[in-house]
Design a protein around this motif. Sequence first.
Motif, PDB file in Angstrom:
ATOM      1  N   VAL A   1       0.861  -1.185   0.000  1.00 46.43           N
ATOM      2  CA  VAL A   1       0.000   0.000   0.000  1.00 46.43           C
ATOM      3  C   VAL A   1       0.895   1.232   0.000  1.00 46.43           C
ATOM      4  O   VAL A   1       1.579   1.517   0.974  1.00 46.43           O
ATOM      5  N   GLY A   2       0.915   1.962  -1.097  1.00 43.96           N
ATOM      6  CA  GLY A   2       1.786   3.122  -1.235  1.00 43.96           C
ATOM      7  C   GLY A   2       3.070   2.747  -1.935  1.00 43.96           C
ATOM      8  O   GLY A   2       3.814   1.884  -1.442  1.00 43.96           O
ATOM      9  N   GLY A   3       3.342   3.395  -3.039  1.00 42.86           N
ATOM     10  CA  GLY A   3       4.518   3.038  -3.823  1.00 42.86           C
ATOM     11  C   GLY A   3       5.739   3.883  -3.562  1.00 42.86           C
ATOM     12  O   GLY A   3       6.772   3.676  -4.198  1.00 42.86           O
ATOM     13  N   ASP A   4       5.667   4.845  -2.652  1.00 42.26           N
ATOM     14  CA  ASP A   4       6.813   5.698  -2.314  1.00 42.26           C
ATOM     15  C   ASP A   4       6.742   6.009  -0.827  1.00 42.26           C
ATOM     16  O   ASP A   4       5.721   5.755  -0.174  1.00 42.26           O
ATOM     17  N   PRO A   5       7.824   6.549  -0.219  1.00 47.92           N
ATOM     18  CA  PRO A   5       7.816   6.784   1.224  1.00 47.92           C
ATOM     19  C   PRO A   5       6.674   7.678   1.704  1.00 47.92           C
ATOM     20  O   PRO A   5       6.122   7.438   2.783  1.00 47.92           O
ATOM     21  N   ASP A   6       6.295   8.696   0.920  1.00 52.28           N
ATOM     22  CA  ASP A   6       5.208   9.571   1.353  1.00 52.28           C
ATOM     23  C   ASP A   6       3.887   8.812   1.465  1.00 52.28           C
ATOM     24  O   ASP A   6       3.198   8.882   2.488  1.00 52.28           O
ATOM     25  N   SER A   7       3.524   8.107   0.424  1.00 52.63           N
ATOM     26  CA  SER A   7       2.256   7.377   0.450  1.00 52.63           C
ATOM     27  C   SER A   7       2.314   6.193   1.420  1.00 52.63           C
ATOM     28  O   SER A   7       1.302   5.832   2.024  1.00 52.63           O
ATOM     29  N   ARG A   8       3.484   5.580   1.610  1.00 53.46           N
ATOM     30  CA  ARG A   8       3.616   4.495   2.585  1.00 53.46           C
ATOM     31  C   ARG A   8       3.429   5.034   4.007  1.00 53.46           C
ATOM     32  O   ARG A   8       2.792   4.384   4.846  1.00 53.46           O
ATOM     33  N   TYR A   9       3.970   6.203   4.259  1.00 54.30           N
ATOM     34  CA  TYR A   9       3.782   6.846   5.566  1.00 54.30           C
ATOM     35  C   TYR A   9       2.315   7.144   5.799  1.00 54.30           C
ATOM     36  O   TYR A   9       1.768   6.872   6.880  1.00 54.30           O
ATOM     37  N   LEU A  10       1.632   7.665   4.793  1.00 54.35           N
ATOM     38  CA  LEU A  10       0.204   7.949   4.920  1.00 54.35           C
ATOM     39  C   LEU A  10      -0.585   6.661   5.148  1.00 54.35           C
ATOM     40  O   LEU A  10      -1.514   6.623   5.972  1.00 54.35           O
TER      41      LEU A  10
ATOM     42  N   MET B   1      -2.548  16.386   6.175  1.00 55.04           N
ATOM     43  CA  MET B   1      -1.617  16.303   5.056  1.00 55.04           C
ATOM     44  C   MET B   1      -0.423  17.244   5.273  1.00 55.04           C
ATOM     45  O   MET B   1       0.701  16.929   4.870  1.00 55.04           O
ATOM     46  N   ARG B   2      -0.690  18.374   5.901  1.00 56.97           N
ATOM     47  CA  ARG B   2       0.405  19.306   6.198  1.00 56.97           C
ATOM     48  C   ARG B   2       1.253  18.803   7.360  1.00 56.97           C
ATOM     49  O   ARG B   2       2.482  18.950   7.339  1.00 56.97           O
ATOM     50  N   ILE B   3       0.600  18.226   8.352  1.00 56.59           N
ATOM     51  CA  ILE B   3       1.350  17.710   9.509  1.00 56.59           C
ATOM     52  C   ILE B   3       2.260  16.560   9.082  1.00 56.59           C
ATOM     53  O   ILE B   3       3.399  16.445   9.558  1.00 56.59           O
ATOM     54  N   LEU B   4       1.765  15.698   8.199  1.00 60.76           N
ATOM     55  CA  LEU B   4       2.575  14.574   7.721  1.00 60.76           C
ATOM     56  C   LEU B   4       3.656  15.012   6.740  1.00 60.76           C
ATOM     57  O   LEU B   4       4.504  14.201   6.364  1.00 60.76           O
ATOM     58  N   ARG B   5       3.603  16.266   6.307  1.00 63.43           N
ATOM     59  CA  ARG B   5       4.616  16.863   5.434  1.00 63.43           C
ATOM     60  C   ARG B   5       4.755  16.068   4.142  1.00 63.43           C
ATOM     61  O   ARG B   5       5.866  15.722   3.700  1.00 63.43           O
ATOM     62  N   LEU B   6       3.623  15.770   3.536  1.00 59.01           N
ATOM     63  CA  LEU B   6       3.628  15.072   2.251  1.00 59.01           C
ATOM     64  C   LEU B   6       3.962  16.062   1.137  1.00 59.01           C
ATOM     65  O   LEU B   6       3.405  17.161   1.085  1.00 59.01           O
ATOM     66  N   GLU B   7       4.858  15.682   0.249  1.00 60.39           N
ATOM     67  CA  GLU B   7       5.257  16.572  -0.841  1.00 60.39           C
ATOM     68  C   GLU B   7       4.090  16.831  -1.796  1.00 60.39           C
ATOM     69  O   GLU B   7       3.893  17.949  -2.255  1.00 60.39           O
ATOM     70  N   ASP B   8       3.316  15.805  -2.084  1.00 56.96           N
ATOM     71  CA  ASP B   8       2.164  15.937  -2.977  1.00 56.96           C
ATOM     72  C   ASP B   8       1.005  15.156  -2.364  1.00 56.96           C
ATOM     73  O   ASP B   8       0.809  13.971  -2.674  1.00 56.96           O
TER      74      ASP B   8
ATOM     75  N   VAL C   1       4.596   6.460  16.628  1.00 64.19           N
ATOM     76  CA  VAL C   1       5.005   6.821  15.265  1.00 64.19           C
ATOM     77  C   VAL C   1       5.051   8.335  15.106  1.00 64.19           C
ATOM     78  O   VAL C   1       5.985   8.884  14.511  1.00 64.19           O
ATOM     79  N   GLY C   2       4.049   9.029  15.648  1.00 65.64           N
ATOM     80  CA  GLY C   2       4.037  10.480  15.540  1.00 65.64           C
ATOM     81  C   GLY C   2       5.228  11.125  16.235  1.00 65.64           C
ATOM     82  O   GLY C   2       5.836  12.065  15.701  1.00 65.64           O
ATOM     83  N   ARG C   3       5.586  10.614  17.419  1.00 66.17           N
ATOM     84  CA  ARG C   3       6.733  11.193  18.130  1.00 66.17           C
ATOM     85  C   ARG C   3       8.045  10.846  17.448  1.00 66.17           C
ATOM     86  O   ARG C   3       8.980  11.642  17.428  1.00 66.17           O
ATOM     87  N   ALA C   4       8.143   9.633  16.899  1.00 65.63           N
ATOM     88  CA  ALA C   4       9.380   9.258  16.204  1.00 65.63           C
ATOM     89  C   ALA C   4       9.574  10.093  14.944  1.00 65.63           C
ATOM     90  O   ALA C   4      10.679  10.594  14.675  1.00 65.63           O
ATOM     91  N   MET C   5       8.506  10.274  14.189  1.00 64.80           N
ATOM     92  CA  MET C   5       8.617  11.060  12.954  1.00 64.80           C
ATOM     93  C   MET C   5       8.821  12.546  13.241  1.00 64.80           C
ATOM     94  O   MET C   5       9.389  13.266  12.422  1.00 64.80           O
ATOM     95  N   GLY C   6       8.342  12.995  14.389  1.00 67.45           N
ATOM     96  CA  GLY C   6       8.506  14.396  14.753  1.00 67.45           C
ATOM     97  C   GLY C   6       9.691  14.661  15.658  1.00 67.45           C
ATOM     98  O   GLY C   6       9.776  15.745  16.249  1.00 67.45           O
ATOM     99  N   HIS C   7      10.589  13.706  15.818  1.00 66.91           N
ATOM    100  CA  HIS C   7      11.773  13.872  16.663  1.00 66.91           C
ATOM    101  C   HIS C   7      12.589  15.082  16.203  1.00 66.91           C
ATOM    102  O   HIS C   7      12.623  15.418  15.016  1.00 66.91           O
TER     103      HIS C   7
ATOM    104  N   PRO D   1      13.357  14.931   4.833  1.00 63.57           N
ATOM    105  CA  PRO D   1      12.360  14.303   3.955  1.00 63.57           C
ATOM    106  C   PRO D   1      11.765  13.052   4.605  1.00 63.57           C
ATOM    107  O   PRO D   1      12.383  12.411   5.457  1.00 63.57           O
ATOM    108  N   ASN D   2      10.571  12.707   4.153  1.00 63.48           N
ATOM    109  CA  ASN D   2       9.876  11.567   4.742  1.00 63.48           C
ATOM    110  C   ASN D   2      10.604  10.251   4.511  1.00 63.48           C
ATOM    111  O   ASN D   2      10.463   9.314   5.302  1.00 63.48           O
TER     112      ASN D   2
END
Length: 381
Positions: A92-101, A122-129, A185-191, A198-199
């Motif tokens: 599910v998700g073919g790149d790091p951004d969509s996999r993170y989502l 979408m802004r909090i997750l910092r998705l490029e697109d 996950v939220g705290r690890a990604m927001g460390h 980049p994601n």
Amino acid sequence: MTQHNGTPGTAPAGQVRRPRFHRPNPDLAAAMECVRCHEQGVVNPPGWPPKPPRRREGPPPPTPHPNRDLPITLHKMEFLREVWAYVAAKQVGGDPDSRYLALVCALRGAIRGAVYLLGQDMRILRLEDPRASLGDLIASGWLVTTPERVIESHPSDPALCDLPDLQGNPWNIGQGVRSRASGWVGRAMGHKKMRKKPNRLRLTGAYLASRALPGGRIRVPRVEVTVACALSGPDELTELLEWLERIEWIVSVRDDGAVIEAELGETTAWLAPLAPPPPTPPRTSPATTPLDTPVSERADALLGGRAAEVVDWVARYRSDHGHGPSWSTVAEHFGWPPRSAPDHDVTQEIFDRLERTGRLTGFGVPFGLRPGAALDRENAA
């Protein structure tokens, strides 16, 4: 304890039993200050709890801010690993951004099979697109919604998105486990080390941390990291490992081309799961008398003609300590079943007999056990 009806009740599941206190009396005061008990390592329960302090006037003192970097238990981390492995296996998700989502959606909707999404997410997750990442998940049918509905949603009108694969709580977990894993996950990604990164780097760092053992050691196959984080290949993974080592997310990195070995850094060590506590030994003592025999017969066998011996021992104990013994102390000395044993009713029967015959008195008074009037009558005779 010295209460006559003193078998303590069992606290309901999920609740902590409140501490038990005794009514103050001279025997209790003597027991609390008993030097002999202290030498023997016996801790006697206190009297009634003290009155709460008076409420202070004026504003309350400031309370320290709780530490947000709380470690996660191994049980909750195992759930996170299972969800991440599921998302990777389903591709599910073919790149790091969509996999993170996809990972965020799976963790949020693991119980209900649906997830609320906002344009703010979408802004909090910092998705490029964001539109492309949402479209990637929607095109496969894994997420049921539209990119416009999510991007244009507001907190007053969030977008409810269905996750057909996750209907019926497939992991059979509760809200506490789900929430704790999602928060990790939220705290690890927001460390702080991941700020403005980049994601693809953030996701790789979070995955390595999620595979850490208690203590922070990591050992994971390279291909597993590449697949889990939807990286382009081994070259990108090598680049990200060097980047993570430069910012000291991981240290002591050893990469033989097949397996990555490393340790979490000083500021990321809290991301490792806690080791499970040692198993608690059972509190129930084994039965020491045959449970298929009537209680009265077992009591006869244990007490027999030793009633005078019991009374004499209680008298000497009281003379030595300055207070009476507890039921548990008497039972332990004479080898009677303790309160935690399934046949503790035999001990209750023995004490009832000693009270009915007047050989012992002071029941119901903490540490008030003493010889009764029957002994005085026997001595006078």
